[in-house]
Scaffold this active site. Sequence first.
Site, PDB file in Angstrom:
ATOM      1  N   GLU A 245     -46.904  50.111  28.437  1.00  0.00           N
ATOM      2  CA  GLU A 245     -46.650  49.405  29.692  1.00  0.00           C
ATOM      3  C   GLU A 245     -45.244  49.642  30.255  1.00  0.00           C
ATOM      4  O   GLU A 245     -44.452  48.707  30.401  1.00  0.00           O
ATOM      5  CB  GLU A 245     -46.896  47.912  29.514  1.00  0.00           C
ATOM      6  N   GLU A 460     -55.664  47.224  25.871  1.00  0.00           N
ATOM      7  CA  GLU A 460     -55.495  45.767  25.844  1.00  0.00           C
ATOM      8  C   GLU A 460     -56.464  45.144  26.830  1.00  0.00           C
ATOM      9  O   GLU A 460     -56.664  45.666  27.932  1.00  0.00           O
ATOM     10  CB  GLU A 460     -54.066  45.339  26.214  1.00  0.00           C
TER      11      GLU A 460
END
Length: 566
Positions: A245, A460
């Site tokens: 991320e 995720e």
Amino acid sequence: MAPLLAAAMNHAAAHPGLRSHLVGPNNESFSRHHLPSSSPQSSKRRCNLSFTTRSARVGSQNGVQMLSPSEIPQRDWFPSDFTFGAATSAYQIEGAWNEDGKGESNWDHFCHNHPERILDGSNSDIGANSYHMYKTDVRLLKEMGMDAYRFSISWPRILPKGTKEGGINPDGIKYYRNLINLLLENGIEPYVTIFHWDVPQALEEKYGGFLDKSHKSIVEDYTYFAKVCFDNFGDKVKNWLTFNEPQTFTSFSYGTGVFAPGRCSPGLDCAYPTGNSLVEPYTAGHNILLAHAEAVDLYNKHYKRDDTRIGLAFDVMGRVPYGTSFLDKQAEERSWDINLGWFLEPVVRGDYPFSMRSLARERLPFFKDEQKEKLAGSYNMLGLNYYTSRFSKNIDISPNYSPVLNTDDAYASQEVNGPDGKPIGPPMGNPWIYMYPEGLKDLLMIMKNKYGNPPIYITENGIGDVDTKETPLPMEAALNDYKRLDYIQRHIATLKESIDLGSNVQGYFAWSLLDNFEWFAGFTERYGIVYVDRNNNCTRYMKESAKWLKEFNTAKKPSKKILTPA
């Protein structure tokens, strides 16, 4: 909507825990309401090594509208080699922050020096104590029939000073080697994230970490860290993610400043308002991309095998045009560019999205030709972290608009509610996640139709349950997580739809294996499919979602003996 609020919404919807105190469920405000700090000792309880599961189903479905039996996904809907697993990260679960030679991380430093910047005043000195309980965690993964486990390696646990000159910590190598070996002995494939936000504090103090203006020192030090990982674990690990991320990391660390090291522009509310929220996220992001390219180049030259993969994981909030106008459609496309394209387009074609270049201009660094060549195609798999979506509403591009944060360069507000006043999907636990599985399918179709349909893993996906001092979540209610179960089932079912439409998605990881430290939300949100009782030595209990995943994973698989060394 004010530019600051628009950017805050864009940030707050990017990752679990970044979250309810930034924006309310109806986008009504941008504020940081901190709860009273807990005692420092409350976050430093030593967790023991006990292992507990609840064998009996408890409670009912608590009014959650579940899928019908025929709609509930089955393991045999998917190819036999499709991967199902769970994910964690080092700082959030390991604990042992200063044990066995580990160096201080930026998050250790931030939480210890600025507890007021964490919602409950806590830290992850103990986390979920997985450093001492990794055998228990592997047992849980095996119990649930998981194919894979995604975890990250703590840079300062391996290199306490962050550099080659500072030396390698043999105990850090031993810990991850033991974890990897135990996973493989139990038939669980390790998916390793090299960097998940924990920078060695020594590098922050030496040259500003990822703000290194030379674009050289941080790249060299990260590449050496990656080399140490490849040298010590590359014979066992087949799947690598260089960064997790990067959009969230850069925008929150150097834009809003709610992440370590806590930098933002003067006038904004952060620990160190001496930065530049319009420039520094782009500087850090540029360094991340250069470091990624060097690490992948190193891997491909010296470690790559026919059965290995390497890439990085993006955080992606889905986008839907707010209205039917051309301007809102353009706003949606700009939002995709800054949320996904900022880091994806450089690794696909070697440069930033055209819209970002035209709007950020000189604030966005430039790549040299040789850097573009290394970046383009620097992956053979990609991870996508997906939680929710937003409506993108146009903000006119005009001299009267003054960006405050780098994400304001999208010139779009991110709205929970559409023109009809209805939210994009049902609210899930904490205020920022609204269930919208269609957004996951939209994202996978973009990857298919625009970016060449590379191998994709959903690295995720999950929701958090709020558990604060003011609104405590009883253990029984936390275990009866039917809302999470419904969320997971619907997103897994969406993966099957996407595969039928030609998506090259090859795996799914639930976030998270364990309740853990959720960054500046501290321990006020529980994302785990496994409950961690921090008041009882971090004892683990499988929630209903974990029990269903166990049934799902083992339905078509022969049972295997669980191997847990003494």
